[in-house]
Design a protein around this motif. Structure first.
Motif, short mmCIF file in Angstrom:
data_model
loop_
_atom_site.label_atom_id
_atom_site.label_comp_id
_atom_site.label_asym_id
_atom_site.label_seq_id
_atom_site.Cartn_x
_atom_site.Cartn_y
_atom_site.Cartn_z
N VAL A 24 39.40 40.86 27.63
CA VAL A 24 39.78 39.57 27.44
C VAL A 24 40.12 38.92 28.95
O VAL A 24 40.72 39.62 29.66
CB VAL A 24 41.10 39.64 26.58
CG1 VAL A 24 41.70 38.18 26.92
CG2 VAL A 24 41.21 40.00 25.36
N GLY A 25 39.35 37.88 29.02
CA GLY A 25 39.46 37.24 30.50
C GLY A 25 38.72 35.93 30.48
O GLY A 25 38.86 35.21 29.31
N LEU A 26 38.24 35.52 31.59
CA LEU A 26 37.51 34.30 31.70
C LEU A 26 36.35 34.25 30.84
O LEU A 26 35.91 33.13 30.19
CB LEU A 26 37.15 34.08 33.15
CG LEU A 26 38.33 34.07 34.11
CD1 LEU A 26 37.65 33.87 35.57
CD2 LEU A 26 39.37 32.79 33.72
N GLY A 27 35.77 35.43 30.39
CA GLY A 27 34.67 35.31 29.36
C GLY A 27 35.22 34.75 28.24
O GLY A 27 34.28 34.14 27.67
N ASN A 28 36.28 34.86 27.60
CA ASN A 28 36.90 34.38 26.44
C ASN A 28 37.27 33.00 26.48
O ASN A 28 36.88 32.04 25.65
CB ASN A 28 38.04 35.24 25.78
CG ASN A 28 37.96 36.55 26.04
OD1 ASN A 28 37.38 37.29 26.88
ND2 ASN A 28 37.83 37.38 24.69
N VAL A 29 37.97 32.64 27.66
CA VAL A 29 38.55 31.33 27.48
C VAL A 29 37.91 30.46 28.46
O VAL A 29 37.80 29.04 28.09
CB VAL A 29 40.11 31.36 28.32
CG1 VAL A 29 40.73 29.99 28.27
CG2 VAL A 29 40.89 32.43 27.52
N TRP A 30 36.99 30.82 29.32
CA TRP A 30 36.15 29.96 30.03
C TRP A 30 34.88 30.09 29.56
O TRP A 30 34.14 28.85 29.30
CB TRP A 30 36.50 30.30 31.63
CG TRP A 30 35.27 29.76 32.79
CD1 TRP A 30 35.03 28.50 32.89
CD2 TRP A 30 34.16 30.56 33.02
NE1 TRP A 30 34.04 28.36 33.82
CE2 TRP A 30 33.30 29.70 33.79
CE3 TRP A 30 33.71 32.07 33.03
CZ2 TRP A 30 32.10 29.81 34.75
CZ3 TRP A 30 32.83 32.35 33.89
CH2 TRP A 30 31.98 31.28 34.46
#
Ligand code: PFF
Length: 455
Positions: A24-30
């Motif tokens: 979970v990180g920028l891959g999900n949110v960005w």
């Protein structure tokens, strides 16, 4: 460190949270929202979910098997399990991919710190959607400010890495993951009630299959690997710190479910808000940075204190989510240099951090002054993203599935997945079947079709 005194994650929950912290990180949110926007919405999401279930989860179990069995870094793992063969190049390619992703990912991670600072100083107040677009453009093309945040972010990652596995990685994941999750649910609720949000919800739920081409499949597959941290030995390196009791299949499923939830919910924050304020869904990498401040301003227009608190908390948690991911990429390269070249952990970490600062600077400037410097028509930032997410990770996944499905002794796979026969794993046969046939064929077909390998 010898094999037996390598560090371990301290608890079952720690294992899941640290792996989920990497995923979970920028891959999900960005990245997930902007790729969804690029590829036309709902149909992309459905293909993405197919890739997660059919390719992502079994390959994650495969990486866990390789990592826990070999108890060493990603390149060493292939050397231990397949001595004297070219398989070690798969591990090395993964380490290179981790390093390259870390370079441009840290640039965006740095942007989250700028937004923490802006939220803290209450500078979103009174701005219109057009102001947010202009100020993001001004910031991301600036030659200095993003670089300062890039360096700060890399140093934060560096110091946690030097602290070691249990103290650094496990503890930081334990408290921030649940908090981020709750906040994302609240924000999705707020965004969906904004005026005009229905169009965004429709964009997410009504598939338009006419827009689906081979590129959408490659994009969805790449996003699945990127988001689940797969194909580059990252979860393989983490699995080398798992204990004998860790249930590999259950851990993979938990991580997959958490990661997918966060990505889809992020979509439900971004698109209703984007449509509500008239921002185009294909606005690219800046999408969340220009859309989200509007959510805080508009959803809480009657309660400015809530707008302030939520925006500060959200960007801090986003920065922390990015941090648990940069830590995992950094760890892959540091563990490799430390174990394979017998460098101290500290020295290995410094080498990674400083090299990333240099290449990260190039990626950051390629959004501004170096915009004109392109290779194959892509800026450095886009090139790093394309080569890693759309080529190296799926190739890594392809080789990992062939390794488990066709090369590794079945006894080893069974022992690892069932913890020496002590666990009943009803999906065991299905996982092995997918790794042997489905994943290699599906990934190859997508490559052949999209890259025109046989044209
Ligand atoms: N999975 C991370 C994210 O979604 O933000 C990114 C990532 C972490 C990719 C670790 C690759 C990796 F090895």
């Amino acid at each position: 460190m010898t094999k037996n005194d390598r560090a371990n994650f301290g608890s079952k929950m720690g294992v899941i949270l640290a792996s989920a912290g990497s995923a979970v990180g920028l891959g999900n949110v960005w990245r997930f929202p902007y790729e969804t926007g690029n590829y036309g919405g709902s149909a992309f999401i459905i293909i993405y979910l197919g890739c997660v279930i059919l390719l992502g989860l079994p390959i994650m179990v495969g990486e866990f098997v390789i990592g826990r069995r070999s108890r060493t870094n990603a390149a060493g793992a292939f050397r231990v399990l397949a001595p004297g063969t070219p398989w070690r190049w798969v591990g090395r390619m993964g380490i290179l991919a981790s390093f390259l992703i870390l370079c441009y990912y840290s640039v965006v991670a740095g942007w989250t710190l700028e937004f923490v600072a802006e939220a803290l100083t209450n500078s979103f107040v009174g701005k219109t959607p057009a102001d947010f677009v202009a100020s993001f453009d001004e910031f991301s093309t600036n030659s200095w400010r993003p670089l300062i945040w890039l360096v700060v972010f890399l140093l934060l990652t560096h110091f946690i890495i030097v602290q070691g596995v249990e103290k650094g990685i496990e503890k930081s994941s334990k408290f921030m993951m649940p908090m981020l999750f709750i906040l994302i649910v609240v924000l999705a609720g707020c965004s969906m009630t904004l005026p005009g949000a229905e169009k965004g919800i429709e964009f997410l739920l009504k598939p338009d299959w006419s827009k689906v081409t081979g590129r959408v499949f490659l994009g969805a597959m790449g996003q699945a690997f990127f988001s689940l941290s797969l194909g580059l030995g990252c979860l393989c390196t983490y699995a080398s710190y798992f204990s004998k009791e860790t249930n590999l299949t259950r851990t993979a499923f938990s991580v997959g479910i958490i990661d997918t939830f966060v990505a889809v919910l992020a979509g439900f924050i971004i698109f209703p808000a984007a449509f509500s304020v008239g921002i185009k869904p294909d606005a690219g990498p800046g999408l969340i940075f220009i859309t989200l401040p509007n959510v805080f301003q508009q959803a809480f227009s009657d309660a400015p204190i809530l707008a302030y608190l939520f925006s500060v908390l959200f960007y801090i948690l986003l920065a922390l989510a990015a941090l648990t991911s940069t830590i995992s990429m950094h760890e892959v390269v540091t563990a490799y240099l430390h174990e394979e070249f017998k460098l101290t952990r500290k020295k290995a970490a410094w080498m990674v951090t400083s090299a990333c600062m240099v290449l990260g600077t190039l990626c950051s400037l390629s959004l501004g002054v170096l915009k004109g410097a392109t290779l194959f028509g892509l800026t450095f930032f886009d090139l790093f993203d394309f080569v890693t997410a759309k080529l190296m990770l799926p190739f890594g996944g392809l080789f990992i599935s062939i390794f488990i499905g066709w090369y590794l002794d079945k006894k080893i796979t069974r022992q690892e997945i069932t913890n020496e026969g002590s666990l009943k794993v009803p999906t065991y046969k299905l996982i092995v079947f997918i790794l042997k046939y489905v994943a290699p064929i599906a990934i190859s077909l997508i490559f052949i079709h999209e890259l025109g390998l046989f044209k």
